[in-house]
Design an enzyme around this catalytic site. Sequence first.
Site, mmCIF file in Angstrom:
data_model
loop_
_atom_site.group_PDB
_atom_site.id
_atom_site.type_symbol
_atom_site.label_atom_id
_atom_site.label_comp_id
_atom_site.label_asym_id
_atom_site.label_seq_id
_atom_site.Cartn_x
_atom_site.Cartn_y
_atom_site.Cartn_z
ATOM 1 N N LYS A 216 0.839 -1.203 0.000
ATOM 2 C CA LYS A 216 0.000 0.000 0.000
ATOM 3 C C LYS A 216 0.870 1.248 0.000
ATOM 4 C CE LYS A 216 -3.534 2.583 2.519
ATOM 5 N NZ LYS A 216 -2.683 3.800 2.614
ATOM 6 N N GLY B 189 6.115 4.099 9.439
ATOM 7 C CA GLY B 189 5.386 5.342 9.611
ATOM 8 C C GLY B 189 5.555 5.861 11.019
ATOM 9 N N SER B 190 4.612 6.666 11.456
ATOM 10 C CA SER B 190 4.724 7.303 12.759
ATOM 11 C C SER B 190 4.425 6.321 13.887
ATOM 12 C CB SER B 190 3.760 8.486 12.849
ATOM 13 O OG SER B 190 2.416 8.035 12.944
ATOM 14 N N THR B 191 4.951 6.644 15.067
ATOM 15 C CA THR B 191 4.720 5.799 16.235
ATOM 16 C C THR B 191 3.240 5.756 16.629
ATOM 17 O OG1 THR B 191 6.975 6.004 17.045
ATOM 18 C CG2 THR B 191 5.280 5.505 18.677
ATOM 19 N N GLY C 278 1.642 3.381 14.334
ATOM 20 C CA GLY C 278 2.165 2.042 14.617
ATOM 21 C C GLY C 278 1.492 1.407 15.812
ATOM 22 N N GLU D 115 8.562 -0.120 11.778
ATOM 23 C CA GLU D 115 9.688 0.821 11.738
ATOM 24 C C GLU D 115 9.063 2.196 11.909
ATOM 25 O OE1 GLU D 115 11.854 3.648 11.060
ATOM 26 O OE2 GLU D 115 11.781 3.112 8.934
ATOM 27 N N CYS E 262 13.244 9.445 9.426
ATOM 28 C CA CYS E 262 13.067 8.955 10.789
ATOM 29 C C CYS E 262 14.389 8.812 11.530
ATOM 30 C CB CYS E 262 12.313 7.618 10.776
ATOM 31 S SG CYS E 262 13.045 6.388 9.685
ATOM 32 N N GLU F 61 8.948 13.869 17.477
ATOM 33 C CA GLU F 61 9.459 13.830 16.112
ATOM 34 C C GLU F 61 8.750 14.902 15.283
ATOM 35 O OE1 GLU F 61 10.525 10.326 13.001
ATOM 36 O OE2 GLU F 61 8.435 10.408 13.630
#
Length: 478
Positions: free
Chosen positions: A175, A229-231, A234, A251, A285, A382
């Site tokens: 995706k 992607g972002s935490t 995630g 990740e 990142c 971040e």
Amino acid sequence: MKKLLIDGRLVDPGRTFVSVNPATGEPVGEAADATVGDARAAVAAARRAFDETSWSTDLELRVRCLRQLHPALVRHREEFAELTIAECGHTPAFVAGPAFDAPVALLPYYADLAEGFRFTEDLGEHTAMGITSKRFVEREPVGVVSAIVAYNFPTQLALVKLAPALAAGCTVVLKAAPQTPLITLALGELIAAETDIPAGVVNVLASSEVEVGEVLTTDPGVDMISFTGSTPVGRRIMAAASETVKKVFLELGGKSAMIMLDDADRQMPPVMAAMTACSHAGQGCAITSRMLVPRTIHDEIVESIATHMEQVTAGNPADPATYMGPLISEAQREKVHAIVERAVAAGAKLITGGHPLDGPGFFYAPTLLANVDPDSEVAQDELFGPVLVVIPFEDDDDAVRIANNSMYGLSGAVLSADPQRALAVARKMRTGTVGVNGGMWFAPDAPFGGYKQSGIGREMGEPGLSEFLETKTIAVRV
């Protein structure tokens, strides 16, 4: 219009969404906009290809297909480069590195690794409870993988998932990020046109609907999720996957620290800090967005960093003279600016930058903040923007404490005239990668991933292949 790839066919779902050039704000092109039904069809196709074809057991075919995809991408490099610059805002220098050329090298690496990999290991005979058995450990593909990528390095993130997943024998639904759909869909078109990868083994989607991603993380036909992607996202994916206990690779974010020890050269660290923080406008990142310097030379180093940041050329990423391109969207630029404004209001000293750049596109000035509280929002969150914070420390132990004072643990750097001293500090840092005195860890054979809330698992290297494998022990009575 770029189409979806589902079950070996290029599919027009009957609707599209626009991809925008972040350097101009103008459309780059239209991408097919997958529906929930398309997502379910892609999962079903990947399921059939895994369960009903020989893909998972035919190592020779898998290696051949990886070797076909590599030269195909090399042949079409200029088309992908042009699209990467227009859709992502990458410069030609980044296309020649992590945005395209470096990840393309993953394909022959994983073809070679798969050819020599011990998918079956003989443990020999063992007697237990009076029974002697011949034992084997077999490494088998995990099954259907949902591979979900971020916008900042779409080709790299796609290939770092596809190459080892295919080498392992998995089938994949890939995706695209909604901000950069055209590049990922172009990869799907190339796979369909110029490789022998069977129908259903690789399916490629792009969508403006959040519900499509939800299908890929909850459908019972999916065995594993590989997400970059972002935490916060995630965490939601991990929770969604728990309902069916899927294997998860994550990740996620980072707030990496560059530690300059008191014996380090005074010239190079400020250059490294400034240029790294501004690379791809800070949208990486693993970028070191915290600079830790001895308190005794804090002001001197800040002044030097500011000089170099003010020389960073921001503008049209297609221009070879440009070092820094745009942020991906106006929303991202507004987010970065709001955090910078709150940091200054909370007591951080703005040295340079701190404002959007005039003109078309989503550019933000290279920004330096000094005397930053290590517990503050700007030192902890971040940003994904060209913002560097400088934090003073007292000694080596204090530097390590501040560096590790983060929910993230993705990367870092240490600079010292004494390599052994630098290495000792690096080993105390709770991060997945560390560069010592400018050492570069990014390579196909080097595992990449994070500690703490920077993720779970490793990409690249042999661990990257193992992520897509299950372990089975077989005992045969002698």
